[in-house]
Design a protein around this motif. Structure first.
Motif, PDB file in Angstrom:
ATOM      1  N   MET A  13       0.842  -1.190   0.000  1.00  0.00           N
ATOM      2  CA  MET A  13       0.000   0.000   0.000  1.00  0.00           C
ATOM      3  C   MET A  13       0.880   1.244   0.000  1.00  0.00           C
ATOM      4  O   MET A  13       1.643   1.460   0.947  1.00  0.00           O
ATOM      5  N   ASN A  14       0.791   2.025  -1.054  1.00  0.00           N
ATOM      6  CA  ASN A  14       1.562   3.258  -1.186  1.00  0.00           C
ATOM      7  C   ASN A  14       0.633   4.460  -1.245  1.00  0.00           C
ATOM      8  O   ASN A  14      -0.569   4.325  -1.477  1.00  0.00           O
ATOM      9  N   SER A  15       1.205   5.624  -1.050  1.00  0.00           N
ATOM     10  CA  SER A  15       0.445   6.883  -1.120  1.00  0.00           C
ATOM     11  C   SER A  15      -0.825   6.811  -0.288  1.00  0.00           C
ATOM     12  O   SER A  15      -1.919   7.135  -0.747  1.00  0.00           O
ATOM     13  N   LEU A  16      -0.673   6.372   0.929  1.00  0.00           N
ATOM     14  CA  LEU A  16      -1.836   6.143   1.781  1.00  0.00           C
ATOM     15  C   LEU A  16      -2.567   7.432   2.113  1.00  0.00           C
ATOM     16  O   LEU A  16      -1.944   8.507   2.265  1.00  0.00           O
ATOM     17  N   LYS A  17      -3.881   7.302   2.233  1.00  0.00           N
ATOM     18  CA  LYS A  17      -4.762   8.427   2.522  1.00  0.00           C
ATOM     19  C   LYS A  17      -5.526   8.150   3.806  1.00  0.00           C
ATOM     20  O   LYS A  17      -5.684   6.990   4.203  1.00  0.00           O
ATOM     21  N   PRO A  18      -6.042   9.171   4.459  1.00  0.00           N
ATOM     22  CA  PRO A  18      -6.832   8.939   5.678  1.00  0.00           C
ATOM     23  C   PRO A  18      -8.003   7.996   5.433  1.00  0.00           C
ATOM     24  O   PRO A  18      -8.353   7.211   6.335  1.00  0.00           O
ATOM     25  N   GLU A  19      -8.581   8.034   4.265  1.00  0.00           N
ATOM     26  CA  GLU A  19      -9.726   7.163   3.966  1.00  0.00           C
ATOM     27  C   GLU A  19      -9.333   5.701   3.797  1.00  0.00           C
ATOM     28  O   GLU A  19     -10.204   4.836   3.663  1.00  0.00           O
ATOM     29  N   ASP A  20      -8.040   5.402   3.820  1.00  0.00           N
ATOM     30  CA  ASP A  20      -7.588   4.010   3.813  1.00  0.00           C
ATOM     31  C   ASP A  20      -7.586   3.410   5.213  1.00  0.00           C
ATOM     32  O   ASP A  20      -7.345   2.206   5.372  1.00  0.00           O
TER      33      ASP A  20
END
Length: 124
Positions: A83-90
């Motif tokens: 998992m790259n470029s993780l976002k809060p919605e992840d």
């Protein structure tokens, strides 16, 4: 019976990366396809990624395409989710699961065995 144990979750900042693993035991690993799902607080569990028995076919949810990669190592009885470029919605609990009905399955109803999940938290 299949036993699944996820690992690799944790706390990461926005834009960071995590690599999840799911170790399987109990049956011949290469005899079943694998999937990753996630469940955020207050939401239903949703499909993230799936991979065929051989690893030659994969499917990713639109929300993670270009950022997540699913792979498997049949010699190690393990499926991975990079998992790259993780976002809060992840942020969610991530589950791996097995199914042997279809080459690739994006619907959780096809999956027979589930792990207990690993928490991923993306902080901003």
């Amino acid at each position: 019976q299949v036993q699944l144990v996820e690992s690799g979750g944790g706390l990461v900042q926005v834009g960071g990366s995590l690599s999840l693993s799911c170790a399987a035991s109990g049956r011949t690993f290469s005899s079943y396809a694998m999937g990753w799902f996630r469940q955020a607080p207050g939401k239903e569990r949703e499909f993230v990624a799936a991979i065929s028995r051989s690893g030659g076919s994969t499917s990713l949810a639109d929300s993670v395409k270009g950022r997540f990669t699913i792979s498997r190592g049949n010699a190690k009885n393990t499926v991975y989710l990079q998992m790259n470029s993780l976002k809060p919605e992840d942020t969610a609990v991530y589950y791996c699961a097995t199914q042997s009905r279809l080459i690739i399955a994006t619907i959780e109803g096809y999956y027979d065995y589930w792990g207990q999940g690993t928490q991923v938290t993306v902080s901003s």
